[in-house]
Write a protein that holds these residues in place. Sequence first.
Motif, PDB file in Angstrom:
ATOM      1  N   GLN A 275      10.208  13.518  17.706  1.00  0.00           N
ATOM      2  CA  GLN A 275       9.804  14.501  18.712  1.00  0.00           C
ATOM      3  C   GLN A 275       8.963  15.608  18.090  1.00  0.00           C
ATOM      4  N   LYS A 276       9.335  16.058  16.895  1.00  0.00           N
ATOM      5  CA  LYS A 276       8.539  17.079  16.205  1.00  0.00           C
ATOM      6  C   LYS A 276       7.138  16.555  15.917  1.00  0.00           C
ATOM      7  N   ALA A 277       7.060  15.284  15.513  1.00  0.00           N
ATOM      8  CA  ALA A 277       5.755  14.690  15.218  1.00  0.00           C
ATOM      9  C   ALA A 277       4.894  14.640  16.472  1.00  0.00           C
ATOM     10  N   LEU A 278       5.493  14.243  17.610  1.00  0.00           N
ATOM     11  CA  LEU A 278       4.716  14.130  18.842  1.00  0.00           C
ATOM     12  C   LEU A 278       4.318  15.506  19.376  1.00  0.00           C
ATOM     13  N   THR A 279       5.158  16.497  19.135  1.00  0.00           N
ATOM     14  CA  THR A 279       4.814  17.864  19.552  1.00  0.00           C
ATOM     15  C   THR A 279       3.601  18.373  18.778  1.00  0.00           C
ATOM     16  N   LEU A 280       3.559  18.067  17.488  1.00  0.00           N
ATOM     17  CA  LEU A 280       2.428  18.497  16.661  1.00  0.00           C
ATOM     18  C   LEU A 280       1.159  17.716  16.989  1.00  0.00           C
ATOM     19  N   ASP A 281       1.323  16.431  17.327  1.00  0.00           N
ATOM     20  CA  ASP A 281       0.171  15.594  17.656  1.00  0.00           C
ATOM     21  C   ASP A 281       0.509  14.773  18.903  1.00  0.00           C
ATOM     22  N   PRO A 282       0.231  15.297  20.102  1.00  0.00           N
ATOM     23  CA  PRO A 282       0.630  14.636  21.352  1.00  0.00           C
ATOM     24  C   PRO A 282      -0.005  13.267  21.577  1.00  0.00           C
ATOM     25  N   ARG A 283      -0.983  12.897  20.769  1.00  0.00           N
ATOM     26  CA  ARG A 283      -1.622  11.595  20.928  1.00  0.00           C
ATOM     27  C   ARG A 283      -1.219  10.624  19.824  1.00  0.00           C
ATOM     28  N   PHE A 284      -0.170  10.953  19.108  1.00  0.00           N
ATOM     29  CA  PHE A 284       0.273  10.130  17.981  1.00  0.00           C
ATOM     30  C   PHE A 284       1.210   9.035  18.520  1.00  0.00           C
ATOM     31  N   THR A 285       0.646   7.873  18.827  1.00  0.00           N
ATOM     32  CA  THR A 285       1.400   6.777  19.446  1.00  0.00           C
ATOM     33  C   THR A 285       2.632   6.347  18.653  1.00  0.00           C
ATOM     34  N   PRO A 286       2.554   6.185  17.326  1.00  0.00           N
ATOM     35  CA  PRO A 286       3.751   5.756  16.583  1.00  0.00           C
ATOM     36  C   PRO A 286       4.943   6.693  16.791  1.00  0.00           C
ATOM     37  N   ALA A 287       4.684   8.002  16.921  1.00  0.00           N
ATOM     38  CA  ALA A 287       5.786   8.937  17.154  1.00  0.00           C
ATOM     39  C   ALA A 287       6.405   8.702  18.525  1.00  0.00           C
ATOM     40  N   ALA A 288       5.574   8.422  19.522  1.00  0.00           N
ATOM     41  CA  ALA A 288       6.094   8.129  20.864  1.00  0.00           C
ATOM     42  C   ALA A 288       6.935   6.862  20.846  1.00  0.00           C
ATOM     43  N   LEU A 289       6.484   5.862  20.121  1.00  0.00           N
ATOM     44  CA  LEU A 289       7.276   4.635  19.984  1.00  0.00           C
ATOM     45  C   LEU A 289       8.575   4.911  19.252  1.00  0.00           C
ATOM     46  N   GLY A 290       8.529   5.811  18.280  1.00  0.00           N
ATOM     47  CA  GLY A 290       9.737   6.181  17.553  1.00  0.00           C
ATOM     48  C   GLY A 290      10.774   6.814  18.462  1.00  0.00           C
ATOM     49  N   ILE A 291      10.324   7.690  19.341  1.00  0.00           N
ATOM     50  CA  ILE A 291      11.236   8.321  20.308  1.00  0.00           C
ATOM     51  C   ILE A 291      11.871   7.253  21.196  1.00  0.00           C
ATOM     52  N   ALA A 292      11.049   6.314  21.658  1.00  0.00           N
ATOM     53  CA  ALA A 292      11.570   5.229  22.501  1.00  0.00           C
ATOM     54  C   ALA A 292      12.593   4.397  21.743  1.00  0.00           C
ATOM     55  N   ALA A 293      12.316   4.120  20.460  1.00  0.00           N
ATOM     56  CA  ALA A 293      13.244   3.319  19.659  1.00  0.00           C
ATOM     57  C   ALA A 293      14.556   4.055  19.436  1.00  0.00           C
ATOM     58  N   ALA A 294      14.481   5.380  19.208  1.00  0.00           N
ATOM     59  CA  ALA A 294      15.699   6.166  19.015  1.00  0.00           C
ATOM     60  C   ALA A 294      16.536   6.190  20.296  1.00  0.00           C
ATOM     61  N   ASP A 295      15.872   6.397  21.440  1.00  0.00           N
ATOM     62  CA  ASP A 295      16.585   6.393  22.721  1.00  0.00           C
ATOM     63  C   ASP A 295      17.179   5.021  22.999  1.00  0.00           C
ATOM     64  N   LEU A 296      16.436   3.969  22.670  1.00  0.00           N
ATOM     65  CA  LEU A 296      16.924   2.613  22.893  1.00  0.00           C
ATOM     66  C   LEU A 296      18.144   2.328  22.017  1.00  0.00           C
ATOM     67  N   SER A 297      18.149   2.849  20.794  1.00  0.00           N
ATOM     68  CA  SER A 297      19.307   2.655  19.912  1.00  0.00           C
ATOM     69  C   SER A 297      20.555   3.259  20.537  1.00  0.00           C
ATOM     70  N   LYS A 298      20.415   4.442  21.134  1.00  0.00           N
ATOM     71  CA  LYS A 298      21.558   5.073  21.811  1.00  0.00           C
ATOM     72  C   LYS A 298      21.988   4.241  23.012  1.00  0.00           C
ATOM     73  N   CYS A 299      21.013   3.742  23.737  1.00  0.00           N
ATOM     74  CA  CYS A 299      21.297   2.903  24.898  1.00  0.00           C
ATOM     75  C   CYS A 299      22.056   1.644  24.475  1.00  0.00           C
ATOM     76  N   MET A 300      21.586   0.989  23.420  1.00  0.00           N
ATOM     77  CA  MET A 300      22.207  -0.249  22.964  1.00  0.00           C
ATOM     78  C   MET A 300      23.614  -0.010  22.439  1.00  0.00           C
ATOM     79  N   GLU A 301      23.846   1.161  21.858  1.00  0.00           N
ATOM     80  CA  GLU A 301      25.165   1.484  21.331  1.00  0.00           C
ATOM     81  C   GLU A 301      26.117   1.962  22.421  1.00  0.00           C
TER      82      GLU A 301
END
Length: 636
Positions: free
Chosen positions: A357-383
């Motif tokens: 989230q910090k990475a995406l806040t600094l660079d709102p067009r940084f796609t890998p950071a957005a994917l990272g947020i999705a992966a982190a949320d998905l990990s919580k969902c899966m658990e």
Amino acid sequence: MPPVKSQHDSPIQIGAWRVDPALDEISRDGQTTKLEPKLMELLLYLAAHAGRVVSVEQLLDEVWRGVVVTPDSVYHAVAALRRVLGDDSKDPSYIANVMRRGYRLIAPVVPLRIGDAAALPLQAPHSAAKDQAVMSMAEMPCSQPIRRLFRRRFDIAIIAVLAVVLVYLIADRLWISKRLSVQPAAPAAHSIAVLPFTDMSEEHDQEYFADGMAEEILNLLVKIDGLRVIGRTSSFAFKGKQADVPSIGRALGVAYLVEGSIRRSSDRIRVTAQLLNARDGSRLWSGTFDGTPTDVLRLQDDIAVQVAHSLRVEVVDQFSTRAAISSPEAYDYYLRGLRELDTDASDTHDWGGEFFQKALTLDPRFTPAALGIAAADLSKCMEGIQPQVSCPRANSSVDVALKLDPRSADAYAMRAYVLTVFNWDWSGATTAVTKAADLGGGPWTTFATARLAAATGDMARARRLYQQIIASNPFEADAQIDMGLDVELRSGHLEQAEAYVRRGLQIDPRYSGGHYGLGLIQLLEGKLDVALSSMKDERIDQGQLLGLALVYTAMSRGADSDAAIVAMQRNGNYPPADFARAYAFRGDADRAISYLEKAYETHDTSLWYLKGDPLLNNLERDPRYHALLRKMNLPE
């Protein structure tokens, strides 16, 4: 060949420890410790080669002879032996690491007579002996008292025994050579693994950056047609381990290895990389790449291109055209998040989300950071961590990533995961994985497709996909345990299921739910005592309590099973479907169905496992169970 221990039944002194092989015991200062037989064999083999470097391959061949295990078994055994001996891997007194070569016993070794009450006087473990080459027992210059131990009949006996052992070894080796005359298939010509890079920075505080650099180069190589690239989990399994290049190559089944190092200061980055022939460790290419923090993507591209060119593999133009990083700080946060995502974050339940989230806040067009947020949320969902919140949020995070990059295969694969485990939207999930595959796919896509196939009962397809994952990532505990529990167990193949789960636990003995899964298989096999032991070994309360409730039911220990269920209720973290499983296994259909209905209403993320769940077999003739399958659009 007989076990190592049988060749050394007489006691010996290793450092401050008296070692009694016949009893599997070591002792010092009046304290006696029992060793597992395999640890004793390992200790004796190191003692027999004291002062010499013993490779992981040697230990696998000799100590684990005839047993199909991986180098991880050696690493865990050496770590366990160090703990027993009170040794420190960073400042060893007994077992020293020799980088990329193996291990070396550095403590003095002295033979003793059976019945000796006390050890002979020795130098303290931290004396100068530690820094000197330590000879094996056969080479050690004996002092006068020690020589007397070997006079007369001992001289003759030892010479005779050594002669017999030598003849046996030669004969045994000849037999093994014939037995192994049919060698395993050679690795694919362009198969490659990227090992973790070494942090050579002055403060040694850039390990996350070195790991991220290696992982990003791996991800680039995956995109190059003609290369078979081993997954990150397997490549990184050798991080910090003492294994030589040929051993790593054989374990991963690859022809080539990439290794390197990074040196980073405030405004400069230097990356050194080399391509090695995995068969003999010879260097095929090496290079040094310099740049500023904004040049990281270019450095990664250059290394990937050079590796591909060295293997005479054609590279498409896209690997030399990526733009410079607009925010090095954002990229730094992204790499920190990547490391959190790839490690066990069960204590924080964040999986790198804050860094992404910090990475995406600094660079709102940084796609890998957005994917990272999705992966982190998905990990919580899966658990199953607040799934009513985390699963929809994961879907929203995927929307953000797709707005930034509508052609992201990983984003579509993550969407398929959410639609499978939370929404039970099999049609939508199928559309998502198909789109992900059309865009190039990747590990996320294969995993999501395998989970979808298993959920809908297409076990043949799920099995093929998991086999594909395991082939490309042999040290991925997730794939092994998912294959065992999601596919083989629900297909009724208990022996195969147990083999896969054991393999997963061998890779990661602390895998959450792994011991529960093993205990469940043993329970269904009727091995109640070992099943109970496995359930008690489970490290997370949720798996352990459910497992105990199940096993106590099978043992007709109703009061103990009731107590476990009460503990589950007090715990507060058990999803409704777990109570349904406990009651269904007891034969209490009414309570089981009631809890399944609660699971349906709350979108319990473990309910995707409903079809074929062996714990629900007692409900197969209950029309209410089949009504639930129909509500979930699952084929009956």
